[in-house]
Design a protein around this motif. Structure first.
Motif, short mmCIF file in Angstrom:
data_model
loop_
_atom_site.label_atom_id
_atom_site.label_comp_id
_atom_site.label_asym_id
_atom_site.label_seq_id
_atom_site.Cartn_x
_atom_site.Cartn_y
_atom_site.Cartn_z
N ALA A 116 0.83 -1.21 0.00
CA ALA A 116 0.00 0.00 0.00
C ALA A 116 0.87 1.25 0.00
O ALA A 116 0.57 2.22 -0.72
CB ALA A 116 -0.92 -0.01 1.21
N ARG A 117 1.94 1.25 0.79
CA ARG A 117 2.82 2.43 0.83
C ARG A 117 3.48 2.66 -0.53
O ARG A 117 3.68 3.81 -0.95
CB ARG A 117 3.89 2.25 1.91
CG ARG A 117 3.39 2.55 3.32
CD ARG A 117 4.50 2.60 4.33
NE ARG A 117 4.99 1.27 4.68
CZ ARG A 117 4.48 0.53 5.66
NH1 ARG A 117 3.47 0.98 6.37
NH2 ARG A 117 5.00 -0.65 5.93
N CYS A 118 3.81 1.58 -1.24
CA CYS A 118 4.40 1.72 -2.57
C CYS A 118 3.41 2.36 -3.54
O CYS A 118 3.79 3.22 -4.35
CB CYS A 118 4.86 0.36 -3.10
SG CYS A 118 6.31 -0.33 -2.28
N VAL A 141 3.47 -11.58 -5.74
CA VAL A 141 4.18 -12.50 -4.86
C VAL A 141 5.25 -11.71 -4.10
O VAL A 141 6.15 -11.12 -4.70
CB VAL A 141 4.83 -13.65 -5.65
CG1 VAL A 141 5.60 -14.59 -4.72
CG2 VAL A 141 3.76 -14.43 -6.41
N ASN A 142 5.13 -11.69 -2.78
CA ASN A 142 5.99 -10.84 -1.95
C ASN A 142 6.79 -11.70 -0.97
O ASN A 142 6.69 -11.55 0.24
CB ASN A 142 5.12 -9.83 -1.18
CG ASN A 142 5.97 -8.86 -0.37
OD1 ASN A 142 7.09 -8.55 -0.74
ND2 ASN A 142 5.42 -8.39 0.75
N ASP A 143 7.58 -12.61 -1.53
CA ASP A 143 8.37 -13.49 -0.67
C ASP A 143 9.85 -13.13 -0.66
O ASP A 143 10.69 -13.89 -0.15
CB ASP A 143 8.19 -14.96 -1.09
CG ASP A 143 8.57 -15.21 -2.54
OD1 ASP A 143 8.94 -14.24 -3.25
OD2 ASP A 143 8.47 -16.38 -2.99
N GLY A 144 10.18 -11.95 -1.22
CA GLY A 144 11.56 -11.53 -1.26
C GLY A 144 11.81 -10.29 -0.44
O GLY A 144 10.97 -9.86 0.35
N PRO A 145 12.97 -9.65 -0.63
CA PRO A 145 13.29 -8.43 0.11
C PRO A 145 12.41 -7.26 -0.33
O PRO A 145 11.87 -7.25 -1.44
CB PRO A 145 14.75 -8.18 -0.22
CG PRO A 145 15.00 -8.91 -1.50
CD PRO A 145 14.08 -10.10 -1.49
N LEU A 146 12.29 -6.26 0.54
CA LEU A 146 11.41 -5.13 0.28
C LEU A 146 11.79 -4.36 -0.99
O LEU A 146 10.92 -3.83 -1.68
CB LEU A 146 11.43 -4.17 1.47
CG LEU A 146 10.72 -4.63 2.74
CD1 LEU A 146 10.85 -3.57 3.83
CD2 LEU A 146 9.24 -4.92 2.46
N GLU A 147 13.09 -4.34 -1.31
CA GLU A 147 13.50 -3.55 -2.47
C GLU A 147 12.99 -4.13 -3.79
O GLU A 147 13.04 -3.45 -4.83
CB GLU A 147 15.03 -3.41 -2.52
CG GLU A 147 15.80 -4.70 -2.50
CD GLU A 147 16.21 -5.11 -1.08
OE1 GLU A 147 17.20 -5.85 -0.97
OE2 GLU A 147 15.53 -4.69 -0.12
N GLN A 148 12.47 -5.35 -3.76
CA GLN A 148 11.89 -5.93 -4.97
C GLN A 148 10.47 -5.43 -5.24
O GLN A 148 9.95 -5.58 -6.35
CB GLN A 148 11.86 -7.46 -4.86
CG GLN A 148 13.22 -8.12 -4.92
CD GLN A 148 13.13 -9.64 -4.89
OE1 GLN A 148 12.04 -10.21 -4.77
NE2 GLN A 148 14.27 -10.29 -5.00
N LEU A 149 9.84 -4.83 -4.22
CA LEU A 149 8.45 -4.44 -4.37
C LEU A 149 8.20 -3.29 -5.35
O LEU A 149 7.28 -3.37 -6.17
CB LEU A 149 7.84 -4.07 -3.01
CG LEU A 149 7.31 -5.21 -2.15
CD1 LEU A 149 6.75 -4.64 -0.84
CD2 LEU A 149 6.23 -5.98 -2.89
N PRO A 150 8.94 -2.17 -5.27
CA PRO A 150 8.59 -1.01 -6.09
C PRO A 150 8.44 -1.28 -7.58
O PRO A 150 7.46 -0.82 -8.19
CB PRO A 150 9.71 0.00 -5.78
CG PRO A 150 10.11 -0.35 -4.38
CD PRO A 150 10.03 -1.84 -4.32
N PRO A 151 9.34 -2.05 -8.23
CA PRO A 151 9.13 -2.27 -9.67
C PRO A 151 7.88 -3.10 -9.96
O PRO A 151 7.18 -2.86 -10.96
CB PRO A 151 10.40 -3.01 -10.12
CG PRO A 151 11.05 -3.50 -8.87
CD PRO A 151 10.66 -2.56 -7.80
N HIS A 152 7.55 -4.05 -9.08
CA HIS A 152 6.32 -4.83 -9.28
C HIS A 152 5.09 -3.94 -9.12
O HIS A 152 4.13 -4.04 -9.89
CB HIS A 152 6.27 -5.99 -8.28
CG HIS A 152 7.31 -7.04 -8.50
ND1 HIS A 152 7.51 -7.66 -9.70
CD2 HIS A 152 8.22 -7.58 -7.64
CE1 HIS A 152 8.47 -8.55 -9.60
NE2 HIS A 152 8.94 -8.52 -8.37
#
Length: 211
Positions: free
Chosen positions: A20-22, A184-195
């Motif tokens: 949500a923050r992203c 799918v959010n099973d990795g580090p937080l830095e992977q979220l923004p591009p998704h």
């Protein structure tokens, strides 16, 4: 005025809040169901009046607000009482979410609804009947073992309690069954923004196509 609304959901410790923050960082209005639930029974509200009429003044705290721990204890052991409370609160929450999302600036808005799959199951008629104004549903998905490890690290609880918290919610399969989109959010937080950016571009295009 947002004419396109996306429902955001996921299991406990899936990372819904970070997702949500992203979206918010990209200028998207995210309306939170938990905040709407508090507003639905705020001091002086019609909703709180109905709760007191149904359950008695003992559910009020000294300041006149809803005594949430007392209310939780009351409904936890009584399915009929929980259904009665939900019948008062849930329609108001859905109305508040819809109004806030439709009033939001931008081409689309997002309604963060942690128990969206549970609401669909409880209604017996699916998400589109319970929330007919949602145009898409985005599920933040993680394996159960990732949920468990995050709960242990985040809340400092033992494995048995973590398992009970996970079991109290809809299953992973039930959440995925209502999804139009899955992150799918099973990795580090830095992977979220591009998704999230890719999903944002998709939702903006869908909102434009919808008119």
């Amino acid at each position: 005025m947002a004419g396109f609304i996306v429902g955001l959901t996921g299991g406990v410790a899936s990372g819904k809040s970070e997702v949500a923050r992203c979206f918010e960082a990209l200028g998207v209005t995210v309306v939170d169901a938990d905040a709407a639930a508090r507003e639905a029974v705020a001091v002086g509200s019609e909703g709180l009046g109905e709760v007191v009429a149904a359950f008695g003044p003992e559910v009020l705290a000294p300041d006149g607000s809803l005594d949430r721990p007392a209310m939780r204890r009351r409904v936890f052991a009584d399915d009929a009482a929980r259904a009665q409370l939900e019948a008062i609160v849930h329609p108001r929450v859905r109305a508040l979410l819809r109004t806030a999302c439709e009033a939001a600036p931008g081409p689309y808005a997002m309604a963060a609804i942690p128990l969206l799959a549970e609401a669909a199951t409880a209604s017996g008629s699916g998400v589109r009947t319970a929330y007919p104004w949602l145009h898409r549903v985005l599920v933040v998905d993680v394996p159960v073992e990732v949920q468990r490890s995050r709960l242990l690290a985040r809340d400092g609880i033992d494995a048995a309690l973590a398992d009970r918290m996970i079991a109290a919610q809809a299953t992973r399969a039930e959440r995925l069954a209502i999804a139009d989109d899955v992150l799918v959010n099973d990795g580090p937080l830095e992977q979220l923004p591009p998704h999230v950016a890719a999903l944002d571009a998709r939702y903006r295009a869908l909102a434009a196509a919808a008119g």
